[in-house]
Design a protein around this motif. Structure first.
Motif, PDB file in Angstrom:
ATOM      1  N   ALA A  54     -20.781  35.880 -87.587  1.00 25.53           N
ATOM      2  CA  ALA A  54     -19.376  36.067 -87.223  1.00 25.53           C
ATOM      3  C   ALA A  54     -18.611  36.750 -88.349  1.00 25.53           C
ATOM      4  N   VAL A  55     -18.951  36.422 -89.592  1.00 29.33           N
ATOM      5  CA  VAL A  55     -18.313  37.075 -90.735  1.00 29.33           C
ATOM      6  C   VAL A  55     -18.615  38.575 -90.710  1.00 29.33           C
ATOM      7  N   ALA A  56     -19.850  38.923 -90.439  1.00 33.01           N
ATOM      8  CA  ALA A  56     -20.243  40.341 -90.405  1.00 33.01           C
ATOM      9  C   ALA A  56     -19.451  41.129 -89.373  1.00 33.01           C
ATOM     10  N   LEU A  57     -19.039  40.468 -88.297  1.00 32.73           N
ATOM     11  CA  LEU A  57     -18.321  41.151 -87.225  1.00 32.73           C
ATOM     12  C   LEU A  57     -16.801  41.066 -87.375  1.00 32.73           C
ATOM     13  N   ASN A  58     -16.334  40.314 -88.362  1.00 35.92           N
ATOM     14  CA  ASN A  58     -14.897  40.155 -88.547  1.00 35.92           C
ATOM     15  C   ASN A  58     -14.297  41.425 -89.155  1.00 35.92           C
ATOM     16  N   PRO A  59     -13.202  41.929 -88.608  1.00 35.24           N
ATOM     17  CA  PRO A  59     -12.623  43.183 -89.124  1.00 35.24           C
ATOM     18  C   PRO A  59     -12.142  43.102 -90.572  1.00 35.24           C
ATOM     19  N   ASN A  60     -11.955  41.912 -91.100  1.00 31.82           N
ATOM     20  CA  ASN A  60     -11.458  41.774 -92.473  1.00 31.82           C
ATOM     21  C   ASN A  60     -12.565  41.617 -93.514  1.00 31.82           C
ATOM     22  N   VAL A  61     -13.817  41.645 -93.086  1.00 26.23           N
ATOM     23  CA  VAL A  61     -14.897  41.443 -94.042  1.00 26.23           C
ATOM     24  C   VAL A  61     -14.951  42.612 -95.030  1.00 26.23           C
ATOM     25  N   THR A  76     -15.209  20.340 -93.511  1.00 24.93           N
ATOM     26  CA  THR A  76     -14.946  21.086 -92.284  1.00 24.93           C
ATOM     27  C   THR A  76     -16.226  21.185 -91.457  1.00 24.93           C
ATOM     28  N   SER A  77     -16.119  20.983 -90.161  1.00 27.16           N
ATOM     29  CA  SER A  77     -17.296  21.045 -89.295  1.00 27.16           C
ATOM     30  C   SER A  77     -17.776  22.483 -89.144  1.00 27.16           C
ATOM     31  N   TRP A  78     -19.009  22.647 -88.736  1.00 24.10           N
ATOM     32  CA  TRP A  78     -19.549  24.000 -88.517  1.00 24.10           C
ATOM     33  C   TRP A  78     -18.841  24.703 -87.366  1.00 24.10           C
ATOM     34  N   LYS A  79     -18.382  23.929 -86.404  1.00 21.32           N
ATOM     35  CA  LYS A  79     -17.629  24.519 -85.293  1.00 21.32           C
ATOM     36  C   LYS A  79     -16.343  25.157 -85.815  1.00 21.32           C
ATOM     37  N   MET A  80     -15.647  24.435 -86.699  1.00 17.87           N
ATOM     38  CA  MET A  80     -14.408  24.973 -87.266  1.00 17.87           C
ATOM     39  C   MET A  80     -14.686  26.175 -88.162  1.00 17.87           C
ATOM     40  N   ARG A  81     -15.796  26.132 -88.890  1.00 12.35           N
ATOM     41  CA  ARG A  81     -16.163  27.256 -89.744  1.00 12.35           C
ATOM     42  C   ARG A  81     -16.470  28.494 -88.901  1.00 12.35           C
ATOM     43  N   LEU A  82     -17.146  28.275 -87.799  1.00 13.28           N
ATOM     44  CA  LEU A  82     -17.460  29.408 -86.922  1.00 13.28           C
ATOM     45  C   LEU A  82     -16.186  30.010 -86.345  1.00 13.28           C
ATOM     46  N   GLU A 113     -11.173  36.849 -98.933  1.00 12.37           N
ATOM     47  CA  GLU A 113     -11.732  35.853 -99.849  1.00 12.37           C
ATOM     48  C   GLU A 113     -12.389  34.710 -99.093  1.00 12.37           C
ATOM     49  N   THR A 114     -11.737  34.247 -98.026  1.00  7.11           N
ATOM     50  CA  THR A 114     -12.308  33.155 -97.236  1.00  7.11           C
ATOM     51  C   THR A 114     -13.546  33.617 -96.492  1.00  7.11           C
ATOM     52  N   LEU A 115     -13.532  34.858 -96.028  1.00  8.58           N
ATOM     53  CA  LEU A 115     -14.728  35.397 -95.369  1.00  8.58           C
ATOM     54  C   LEU A 115     -15.886  35.518 -96.354  1.00  8.58           C
ATOM     55  N   ASP A 116     -15.587  35.854 -97.599  1.00  7.78           N
ATOM     56  CA  ASP A 116     -16.648  35.883 -98.619  1.00  7.78           C
ATOM     57  C   ASP A 116     -17.279  34.507 -98.780  1.00  7.78           C
ATOM     58  N   ASP A 147      -6.877  28.723 -94.727  1.00 11.12           N
ATOM     59  CA  ASP A 147      -8.023  29.201 -95.493  1.00 11.12           C
ATOM     60  C   ASP A 147      -8.573  28.120 -96.420  1.00 11.12           C
ATOM     61  N   THR A 148      -7.680  27.325 -96.989  1.00 11.56           N
ATOM     62  CA  THR A 148      -8.119  26.225 -97.849  1.00 11.56           C
ATOM     63  C   THR A 148      -8.930  25.216 -97.050  1.00 11.56           C
ATOM     64  N   ALA A 149      -8.491  24.919 -95.840  1.00 13.56           N
ATOM     65  CA  ALA A 149      -9.215  23.967 -94.990  1.00 13.56           C
ATOM     66  C   ALA A 149     -10.607  24.492 -94.647  1.00 13.56           C
ATOM     67  N   LEU A 150     -10.720  25.782 -94.424  1.00 11.21           N
ATOM     68  CA  LEU A 150     -12.024  26.361 -94.082  1.00 11.21           C
ATOM     69  C   LEU A 150     -13.016  26.265 -95.238  1.00 11.21           C
ATOM     70  N   LYS A 151     -12.505  26.159 -96.459  1.00  9.32           N
ATOM     71  CA  LYS A 151     -13.385  26.051 -97.629  1.00  9.32           C
ATOM     72  C   LYS A 151     -13.749  24.609 -97.960  1.00  9.32           C
ATOM     73  N   ASN A 152     -13.120  23.658 -97.290  1.00 10.03           N
ATOM     74  CA  ASN A 152     -13.378  22.238 -97.560  1.00 10.03           C
ATOM     75  C   ASN A 152     -14.755  21.868 -96.998  1.00 10.03           C
ATOM     76  N   LYS A 153     -15.555  21.197 -97.801  1.00  4.48           N
ATOM     77  CA  LYS A 153     -16.913  20.841 -97.376  1.00  4.48           C
ATOM     78  C   LYS A 153     -16.917  19.878 -96.191  1.00  4.48           C
TER      79      LYS A 153
END
Length: 245
Positions: free
Chosen positions: A212-219, A168-174, A185-188, A160-166
Motif C-alpha cells: 500500500a505504501v508503494a502505491l501511495n501518491p505521497n511515497v 496500532t493494529s495492522w488493519k489501522m496501519r494498512l 515520513e510516516t510512509l517511510d 501520523d503519530t498514532a500510525l507509528k505507535n507499536k
C-alpha cells in the motif's frame, strides 16, 4: 434493754458505718477496675473530619477552576500499588483532572505521555488541544482500539503519530498506508515494517502494508527504491506498477 432496742442498736452501726478506702495494692470493685474512657485522638478526629468521599473529591476536581490545584494533583506521585485503596482512589481522581479544561495544557500533555490508565487516556484522547491528543497517540501503553481511533484524527500530526505507535493494529496501519493524506515520513516508517522495523512482524500483513505504501501518491523515491528490492513479490510488482503509471 428490750429485745427490740437491742435489735435497733445492732442495726444502726451497720447502716451508718463509713465504707473503708481500698488499701494500696488491693483490687477495688469491678466498677473501680474499669479503665476510664479514652480521650479521642485529636489526629484521628482531624483526619476523619478532613476526609472527603471519592465522589465528592471527583466532582470538586472535575469542576475546579484553580489551575494550581489541578496542576499539583496532576504531578502528585501516585501511592504505591500495594496500597490498593489509595492507588485506586488516586487514579480515579486523575480522570477528573485529565478531563478538566482548566488543568494546564502542559500537565495534560504530561498525563497523556506518562499515564498507563485507560480511563485517563480515553479522557485525554478527546482533548481539544491537538498536542494532548498527539501525546496520547504516542503513548505505548494505549489500548490498540484507542490508538486506532487516533489514526483517524483530523489533525495530521496526531494521526501520523498514532500510525507509528507499536500498539496500532495492522488493519489501522494498512488503512494509514492507503490514505493519500499521510505524510512522506510516516510512509517511510510504514514501508519499513517487517523488513528494517519489526522484523518478526507477520509476513503477509506487513507485506500488505508495504504494498500500500508503494502505491501511495505521497511515497518518496527513496522509499520506492527500497521497496523495489522488497523480499515480497507483490510489493515489488506494486513498485513496477507505480512507476509505469
Amino acid at each position: 434493754m428490750t429485745d427490740q432496742n437491742a435489735n435497733e442498736s445492732a442495726a444502726a452501726p451497720i447502716a451508718d458505718a463509713p465504707i473503708p478506702e481500698p488499701q494500696s495494692g488491693t483490687p477495688a470493685s469491678a466498677n473501680d477496675e474499669a479503665a476510664p474512657a479514652a480521650e479521642p485522638d485529636s489526629g484521628s478526629a482531624e483526619a476523619t473530619a478532613d476526609f472527603e468521599p471519592l465522589t465528592a473529591t471527583y466532582e470538586r476536581l472535575r469542576h475546579s477552576t484553580d489551575p494550581a490545584e489541578l496542576s499539583e494533583f496532576a504531578r502528585r506521585p501516585l501511592p504505591d500499588r500495594s496500597d490498593q485503596a489509595a492507588f485506586s482512589r488516586a487514579t480515579a481522581l486523575l480522570e477528573a483532572v485529565a478531563g478538566n479544561p482548566h488543568t494546564p495544557v502542559e500537565d495534560r500533555v504530561f498525563l497523556a505521555s506518562t499515564m498507563p490508565f485507560p480511563n485517563v487516556l480515553v479522557k485525554l484522547s478527546t482533548d481539544p488541544e491537538a498536542a494532548v491528543r498527539e501525546a496520547v497517540a504516542a503513548n505505548t501503553d494505549d489500548k490498540n482500539w484507542l490508538v486506532g481511533r487516533l489514526t483517524k484524527d483530523p489533525v495530521p500530526a496526531v494521526r501520523d503519530t498514532a500510525l507509528k505507535n507499536k500498539r496500532t493494529s495492522w488493519k489501522m496501519r494498512l488503512e494509514g498506508a492507503q490514505n493519500p493524506e499521510v505524510d512522506t515520513e510516516t510512509l517511510d516508517f510504514l514501508g519499513s515494517l517487517g523488513t528494517e522495523l519489526e522484523e518478526g512482524a507477520p509476513a503477509v500483513l506487513s507485506s500488505m502494508v508495504r504494498r500500500a505504501v508503494a502505491l501511495n501518491p505521497n511515497v518518496s523515491e527513496t522509499m520506492l527504491d527500497k521497496l523495489a528490492d522488497d523480499p515480497s513479490a507483490e510489493v515489488r510488482h506494486a513498485v513496477e506498477r507505480r512507476r509505469r503509471a
